[in-house]
Scaffold this motif. Sequence first.
Motif, PDB file in Angstrom:
ATOM      1  N   ARG A 121     -38.279  -4.487 -50.472  1.00 14.77           N
ATOM      2  CA  ARG A 121     -37.547  -3.420 -49.767  1.00 14.77           C
ATOM      3  C   ARG A 121     -37.038  -2.376 -50.758  1.00 14.77           C
ATOM      4  O   ARG A 121     -37.102  -1.178 -50.493  1.00 14.77           O
ATOM      5  CB  ARG A 121     -36.396  -4.000 -48.952  1.00 14.77           C
ATOM      6  N   LYS A 122     -36.543  -2.810 -51.907  1.00 15.51           N
ATOM      7  CA  LYS A 122     -36.088  -1.865 -52.927  1.00 15.51           C
ATOM      8  C   LYS A 122     -37.244  -0.994 -53.399  1.00 15.51           C
ATOM      9  O   LYS A 122     -37.081   0.213 -53.628  1.00 15.51           O
ATOM     10  CB  LYS A 122     -35.478  -2.614 -54.116  1.00 15.51           C
ATOM     11  N   ARG A 123     -38.419  -1.598 -53.522  1.00 16.75           N
ATOM     12  CA  ARG A 123     -39.594  -0.825 -53.918  1.00 16.75           C
ATOM     13  C   ARG A 123     -39.929   0.215 -52.851  1.00 16.75           C
ATOM     14  O   ARG A 123     -40.284   1.354 -53.153  1.00 16.75           O
ATOM     15  CB  ARG A 123     -40.778  -1.769 -54.144  1.00 16.75           C
ATOM     16  N   ALA A 124     -39.810  -0.182 -51.576  1.00 11.55           N
ATOM     17  CA  ALA A 124     -40.083   0.752 -50.473  1.00 11.55           C
ATOM     18  C   ALA A 124     -39.081   1.906 -50.478  1.00 11.55           C
ATOM     19  O   ALA A 124     -39.435   3.059 -50.207  1.00 11.55           O
ATOM     20  CB  ALA A 124     -40.038   0.015 -49.141  1.00 11.55           C
ATOM     21  N   VAL A 125     -37.820   1.595 -50.817  1.00 12.16           N
ATOM     22  CA  VAL A 125     -36.790   2.641 -50.895  1.00 12.16           C
ATOM     23  C   VAL A 125     -37.141   3.622 -52.014  1.00 12.16           C
ATOM     24  O   VAL A 125     -37.069   4.843 -51.829  1.00 12.16           O
ATOM     25  CB  VAL A 125     -35.390   2.012 -51.125  1.00 12.16           C
ATOM     26  N   ARG A 126     -37.526   3.085 -53.176  1.00 16.09           N
ATOM     27  CA  ARG A 126     -37.890   3.957 -54.301  1.00 16.09           C
ATOM     28  C   ARG A 126     -39.082   4.839 -53.954  1.00 16.09           C
ATOM     29  O   ARG A 126     -39.171   5.981 -54.400  1.00 16.09           O
ATOM     30  CB  ARG A 126     -38.188   3.123 -55.546  1.00 16.09           C
ATOM     31  N   ALA A 127     -40.003   4.304 -53.143  1.00 17.78           N
ATOM     32  CA  ALA A 127     -41.195   5.071 -52.765  1.00 17.78           C
ATOM     33  C   ALA A 127     -40.914   6.016 -51.607  1.00 17.78           C
ATOM     34  O   ALA A 127     -41.785   6.802 -51.223  1.00 17.78           O
ATOM     35  CB  ALA A 127     -42.329   4.120 -52.397  1.00 17.78           C
ATOM     36  N   GLY A 128     -39.703   5.940 -51.030  1.00 23.62           N
ATOM     37  CA  GLY A 128     -39.334   6.822 -49.932  1.00 23.62           C
ATOM     38  C   GLY A 128     -39.951   6.461 -48.594  1.00 23.62           C
ATOM     39  O   GLY A 128     -40.071   7.321 -47.713  1.00 23.62           O
ATOM     40  N   VAL A 129     -40.352   5.185 -48.426  1.00 23.25           N
ATOM     41  CA  VAL A 129     -41.008   4.782 -47.174  1.00 23.25           C
ATOM     42  C   VAL A 129     -40.300   3.618 -46.476  1.00 23.25           C
ATOM     43  O   VAL A 129     -40.870   2.996 -45.581  1.00 23.25           O
ATOM     44  CB  VAL A 129     -42.491   4.405 -47.434  1.00 23.25           C
ATOM     45  N   ALA A 130     -39.061   3.353 -46.861  1.00 23.69           N
ATOM     46  CA  ALA A 130     -38.351   2.192 -46.314  1.00 23.69           C
ATOM     47  C   ALA A 130     -38.242   2.245 -44.788  1.00 23.69           C
ATOM     48  O   ALA A 130     -38.253   1.199 -44.125  1.00 23.69           O
ATOM     49  CB  ALA A 130     -36.963   2.076 -46.941  1.00 23.69           C
ATOM     50  N   ASP A 131     -38.150   3.442 -44.215  1.00 25.62           N
ATOM     51  CA  ASP A 131     -38.042   3.574 -42.766  1.00 25.62           C
ATOM     52  C   ASP A 131     -39.326   3.169 -42.048  1.00 25.62           C
ATOM     53  O   ASP A 131     -39.330   3.004 -40.833  1.00 25.62           O
ATOM     54  CB  ASP A 131     -37.688   5.017 -42.376  1.00 25.62           C
ATOM     55  N   HIS A 132     -40.397   3.036 -42.791  1.00 19.09           N
ATOM     56  CA  HIS A 132     -41.694   2.708 -42.191  1.00 19.09           C
ATOM     57  C   HIS A 132     -42.169   1.304 -42.546  1.00 19.09           C
ATOM     58  O   HIS A 132     -43.327   0.962 -42.331  1.00 19.09           O
ATOM     59  CB  HIS A 132     -42.744   3.736 -42.623  1.00 19.09           C
ATOM     60  N   VAL A 133     -41.267   0.479 -43.108  1.00 21.92           N
ATOM     61  CA  VAL A 133     -41.630  -0.889 -43.495  1.00 21.92           C
ATOM     62  C   VAL A 133     -40.731  -1.874 -42.765  1.00 21.92           C
ATOM     63  O   VAL A 133     -39.506  -1.734 -42.776  1.00 21.92           O
ATOM     64  CB  VAL A 133     -41.498  -1.087 -45.025  1.00 21.92           C
ATOM     65  N   THR A 134     -41.343  -2.879 -42.128  1.00 23.45           N
ATOM     66  CA  THR A 134     -40.600  -3.904 -41.392  1.00 23.45           C
ATOM     67  C   THR A 134     -40.998  -5.278 -41.916  1.00 23.45           C
ATOM     68  O   THR A 134     -42.187  -5.588 -42.028  1.00 23.45           O
ATOM     69  CB  THR A 134     -40.930  -3.839 -39.881  1.00 23.45           C
ATOM     70  N   PHE A 135     -40.001  -6.106 -42.233  1.00 26.15           N
ATOM     71  CA  PHE A 135     -40.241  -7.481 -42.652  1.00 26.15           C
ATOM     72  C   PHE A 135     -39.844  -8.401 -41.509  1.00 26.15           C
ATOM     73  O   PHE A 135     -38.671  -8.486 -41.142  1.00 26.15           O
ATOM     74  CB  PHE A 135     -39.416  -7.815 -43.905  1.00 26.15           C
ATOM     75  N   LEU A 136     -40.807  -9.101 -40.940  1.00 27.64           N
ATOM     76  CA  LEU A 136     -40.535  -9.965 -39.787  1.00 27.64           C
ATOM     77  C   LEU A 136     -40.340 -11.424 -40.162  1.00 27.64           C
ATOM     78  O   LEU A 136     -39.891 -12.214 -39.342  1.00 27.64           O
ATOM     79  CB  LEU A 136     -41.686  -9.862 -38.774  1.00 27.64           C
ATOM     80  N   GLY A 137     -40.707 -11.805 -41.370  1.00 28.63           N
ATOM     81  CA  GLY A 137     -40.597 -13.206 -41.752  1.00 28.63           C
ATOM     82  C   GLY A 137     -41.635 -14.065 -41.039  1.00 28.63           C
ATOM     83  O   GLY A 137     -42.598 -13.573 -40.453  1.00 28.63           O
ATOM     84  N   GLU A 138     -41.413 -15.368 -41.087  1.00 24.94           N
ATOM     85  CA  GLU A 138     -42.351 -16.310 -40.465  1.00 24.94           C
ATOM     86  C   GLU A 138     -42.282 -16.193 -38.948  1.00 24.94           C
ATOM     87  O   GLU A 138     -41.196 -16.095 -38.378  1.00 24.94           O
ATOM     88  CB  GLU A 138     -41.995 -17.738 -40.895  1.00 24.94           C
ATOM     89  N   GLN A 139     -43.461 -16.207 -38.315  1.00 20.38           N
ATOM     90  CA  GLN A 139     -43.539 -16.097 -36.862  1.00 20.38           C
ATOM     91  C   GLN A 139     -44.317 -17.285 -36.303  1.00 20.38           C
ATOM     92  O   GLN A 139     -45.364 -17.658 -36.827  1.00 20.38           O
ATOM     93  CB  GLN A 139     -44.245 -14.796 -36.455  1.00 20.38           C
ATOM     94  N   VAL A 140     -43.792 -17.883 -35.226  1.00 20.48           N
ATOM     95  CA  VAL A 140     -44.502 -18.983 -34.575  1.00 20.48           C
ATOM     96  C   VAL A 140     -45.850 -18.490 -34.056  1.00 20.48           C
ATOM     97  O   VAL A 140     -46.871 -19.168 -34.181  1.00 20.48           O
ATOM     98  CB  VAL A 140     -43.661 -19.566 -33.420  1.00 20.48           C
ATOM     99  N   ASN A 141     -45.856 -17.294 -33.494  1.00 18.03           N
ATOM    100  CA  ASN A 141     -47.088 -16.701 -32.995  1.00 18.03           C
ATOM    101  C   ASN A 141     -47.205 -15.274 -33.526  1.00 18.03           C
ATOM    102  O   ASN A 141     -46.609 -14.347 -32.979  1.00 18.03           O
ATOM    103  CB  ASN A 141     -47.114 -16.702 -31.465  1.00 18.03           C
TER     104      ASN A 141
END
Length: 202
Positions: free
Chosen positions: A28-48
């Motif tokens: 996320r910090k890397r995404a902030v530095r690249a100016g694209v944090a608003d376009h990156v979502t981390f969902l974690g592990e998903q059952v489906n």
Amino acid sequence: GELAERGIIASLCVIGSHENAGYDLRLRKRAVRAGVADHVTFLGEQVNPFPYVCAADVCVTPSGLEAFGRTTLEYMLVGKAVIASEGGGSGELVVPGNTGFLFDPTRAGSLSEPLERYARDPALIEAHGKAGALRARTIMTGEFSNAAAIERLKATAAMPPHRLPNIARYWFALPGYYFSAGRGPRIGVAFVLTRLPGRAMN
């Protein structure tokens, strides 16, 4: 970030857990530095994960090494164009320029280049997705299927055993010979310098 510099707005959805604590925060910090944090979502592990996969335009398998590339095959089965790292099984599943693209994780720009191609040519996404689904079904049926592999294994197990070459029999017997000589867990220097070269020559 590279895509944004080229005037392409892309959204990234990262699915799955991580082995190292805080890895998602570093990304996320890397995404902030690249100016694209608003376009990156981390969902974690998903059952489906498939609802997210099906909602994607393009699916990416970015791991450095895939023994088989299960997620790559799953993406292909649901008709998605795939960009996968060229190491391991994914490199054998994806046909570059036909079902998707391969990239080198160690080379800067290697991933952004195929993403840009897809962004500028949406028809290519659809064509690669259809070709990928066809290839995935071919891989999972006929001579490549699990059922065919099991039948080959059963037939092989029923065949008379092959005699090992002398060199293989020698190397398999070497540990027993070594320990029976009372040398303990460490190989003696004299043994390595005198007997081993001669035996290897034989």
